[in-house]
Design an enzyme around this catalytic site. Structure first.
Site, mmCIF file in Angstrom:
data_model
loop_
_atom_site.group_PDB
_atom_site.id
_atom_site.type_symbol
_atom_site.label_atom_id
_atom_site.label_comp_id
_atom_site.label_asym_id
_atom_site.label_seq_id
_atom_site.Cartn_x
_atom_site.Cartn_y
_atom_site.Cartn_z
ATOM 1 N N ALA A 188 8.999 -2.849 3.789
ATOM 2 C CA ALA A 188 8.500 -4.234 3.775
ATOM 3 C C ALA A 188 8.203 -4.690 5.191
ATOM 4 O O ALA A 188 9.038 -4.550 6.084
ATOM 5 C CB ALA A 188 9.538 -5.155 3.129
ATOM 6 N N LYS A 226 7.429 -4.308 15.344
ATOM 7 C CA LYS A 226 7.905 -3.040 14.782
ATOM 8 C C LYS A 226 8.819 -2.323 15.786
ATOM 9 O O LYS A 226 9.838 -1.744 15.409
ATOM 10 C CB LYS A 226 6.729 -2.139 14.393
ATOM 11 N N THR A 256 5.726 2.770 12.825
ATOM 12 C CA THR A 256 4.341 3.108 13.147
ATOM 13 C C THR A 256 4.233 3.770 14.520
ATOM 14 O O THR A 256 5.083 3.550 15.388
ATOM 15 C CB THR A 256 3.500 1.809 13.129
ATOM 16 N N ASP A 257 3.145 4.521 14.719
ATOM 17 C CA ASP A 257 2.908 5.100 16.047
ATOM 18 C C ASP A 257 2.480 4.031 17.056
ATOM 19 O O ASP A 257 2.442 4.286 18.256
ATOM 20 C CB ASP A 257 1.863 6.224 15.974
ATOM 21 N N GLU A 258 2.144 2.821 16.550
ATOM 22 C CA GLU A 258 1.628 1.784 17.448
ATOM 23 C C GLU A 258 2.690 1.303 18.436
ATOM 24 O O GLU A 258 2.366 0.694 19.459
ATOM 25 C CB GLU A 258 1.023 0.629 16.643
ATOM 26 N N PHE A 318 0.830 -1.216 0.000
ATOM 27 C CA PHE A 318 0.000 0.000 0.000
ATOM 28 C C PHE A 318 0.867 1.269 0.000
ATOM 29 O O PHE A 318 0.963 1.981 -1.008
ATOM 30 C CB PHE A 318 -0.934 -0.077 1.217
ATOM 31 N N HIS A 373 -7.081 -4.453 22.199
ATOM 32 C CA HIS A 373 -7.344 -3.332 21.275
ATOM 33 C C HIS A 373 -6.898 -1.989 21.879
ATOM 34 O O HIS A 373 -7.491 -1.514 22.852
ATOM 35 C CB HIS A 373 -8.853 -3.316 20.989
ATOM 36 N N GLU A 379 5.058 -7.255 7.618
ATOM 37 C CA GLU A 379 3.694 -7.727 7.848
ATOM 38 C C GLU A 379 3.023 -6.601 8.613
ATOM 39 O O GLU A 379 3.573 -6.116 9.610
ATOM 40 C CB GLU A 379 3.715 -9.014 8.684
ATOM 41 N N TYR A 416 2.086 -7.248 16.378
ATOM 42 C CA TYR A 416 2.540 -6.377 15.294
ATOM 43 C C TYR A 416 3.396 -5.236 15.837
ATOM 44 O O TYR A 416 4.541 -5.030 15.396
ATOM 45 C CB TYR A 416 1.332 -5.802 14.533
#
Ligand code: NAD
Ligand code: TYD
Length: 375
Positions: A86, A183, A137-139, A15, A313, A88, A179
């Site tokens: 790249a 990261k 990512t911000d996660e 994406f 979550h 997941e 995930y």
């Protein structure tokens, strides 16, 4: 032709990667852009049909975990810059299959770092003029509290904010999902390579992206497609979770700017100053999609279905992107209303792209082209 730079972009068939590849190929004819992608389920060369024949574009199908192959790519193309996307990327998949995430996101990033190190240290100028830019990512920062559940206008955002805290570059890492844990680990490896070997690295942490070519398992394209087919829209929990949304081309512009002007060893947060509660965002998607499909207002409201919440979550993500604005002058160019309209329109105008994925047809194409199954 002698190119001014030889840039390796990993995950360029995905994406965000496809938008970055397109931007660089078109904007910098003096650069050679090497797109390294394994073509997992998320990689789709149909994302790049408009630039596939550009003279400065090369596609290499490879796995970033395959160290010897990656080393060969550095040597063959004389790579002097890396933009590493790249990965997941889907949280729900990471909950079901964390090993794949550790393999690609952690070991794959390490393999790429080590290949860059071996190749660049073999050159007379070593790390001079080189860049290893890691997209994260911000996660990794974990979750923020929802201290303003009804939303307030704040100083840092023209839009509503749902809490008093924001993720800043100094925020401590506290990942929750497999995930984000993978990261976070890869971010630490990138910084360790700078601190230990002098690798000229940069890390950026971005909020949720949306726009064309997003795999239709993610919230926005999934819901647009489900509305089109009159299928239920599964809202996790009560839809109270908050995400900060950024149009993908604004992220690609930030990546271009930071690749060229960012400070080595530094970190920048990238975000849209655009927080939305899932349920409010979903109502906007339903309304916009119904309108563009010619349905009467309210036609698809009954498709909204509350389902069991995602395990672990994260409640709220919100980026403070002030540093990037102050130091490099970046800010998002699209208003959310404009971005979401463009996005819904794109998915409705490009139904064949979505159908090709959801029917599994695109998998057959790759099997014919490359033989065997994809990873
Ligand atoms: P995506 O899932 O759409 O694309 C990932 C790409 O990586 C695919 O083309 C896939 O084939 C490729 N890939 C996967 N494993 C590989 C491997 N082992 N070797 C080589 N290629 C492999 O992901 P995306 O949403 O475009 O995200 C790109 C990057 O940006 C990721 O690193 C992600 O963590 C980060 N990011 C994403 C978002 C977001 O909202 N999507 C936000 C912030 C950061
Ligand atoms: P997603 O697009 O998976 O991005 P991320 O988990 O990386 O933020 O999901 C965005 C938000 O939407 C997240 O809070 C989970 C929620 N969500 C749903 O409620 N239903 C769905 O079917 C999906 C895919 C996501």
């Amino acid at each position: 032709m002698n190119y001014k730079r030889n840039i390796l972009i990993t995950g360029g068939a995905g994406f965000i990667g496809s938008h970055v590849v397109r931007l660089f190929v078109n904007k910098y004819p003096e650069y050679r852009i090497v797109n390294l992608d394994k073509l997992t389920y998320a990689g789709n060369l149909a994302n790049l049909t408009d630039i596939v024949n550009a003279p400065n574009y090369v596609f290499v199908r490879a796995d970033i975990c395959d160290f010897e192959t990656v080393c060969g790519i550095f040597r063959t193309y004389g790579i002097d810059g890396v933009i590493h996307l790249a990965a997941e990327s889907h949280v729900d998949r990471s909950i079901k299959d964390p090993f794949t995430f550790a393999r690609t996101n952690v070991m794959g990033t390490l393999s790429l770092l080590q290949a860059a190190k071996v190749y660049w240290e073999s050159l007379p100028e070593r790390y001079g003029g080189k860049r290893f830019y890691h997209i994260s990512t911000d996660e990794v920062y974990g979750a923020l509290e929802l201290t303003r559940p009804d939303g307030v206008r704040s100083d840092i955002s023209a839009h509503m904010v749902y809490g008093d805290e924001f993720f800043r570059e100094t925020t401590r890492y506290s990942p929750h999902s497999p995930y984000s844990a993978s990261k976070a680990s890869s971010d630490h490896f990138v910084r360790a390579f700078h601190d230990t070997y002098g690798m000229p690295s940069i890390v950026t942490n971005c909020s949720n992206n949306y726009g064309p070519y997003q795999f239709p398992e993610k919230l926005i394209p999934l819901f647009i497609n489900n509305i089109r087919h009159n299928r239920p829209l599964p809202v996790y929990g009560r839809g109270e979770n908050v995400r900060d949304w950024l149009y993908v081309e604004d992220h690609a512009r930030a990546i271009d700017l930071i690749f060229h002007e960012g400070k080595v060893a530094d970190t920048y947060n990238i975000g849209g100053f655009n927080e939305w509660k899932n349920i409010d965002l979903i109502k906007v998607i339903v309304k916009t999609t119904d309108r563009l499909l010619g349905h009467p207002e309210g036609y698809s409201d009954s498709l909204i279905t509350f389902v069991t919440d995602r395990a672990g979550h994260d409640l709220r993500y919100a980026i403070d992107a002030t540093k990037l604005h102050r130091e490099l002058g970046w800010s998002p160019s699209l208003q959310f209303e404009e971005g979401i309209e463009k996005t819904v329109r794109w998915y409705l105008d490009n139904q064949a792209w979505v159908d090709n994925i959801t029917s599994g047809e695109y998998e057959k194409y790759y099997e014919e082209m490359y033989g065997g199954r994809r990873g």
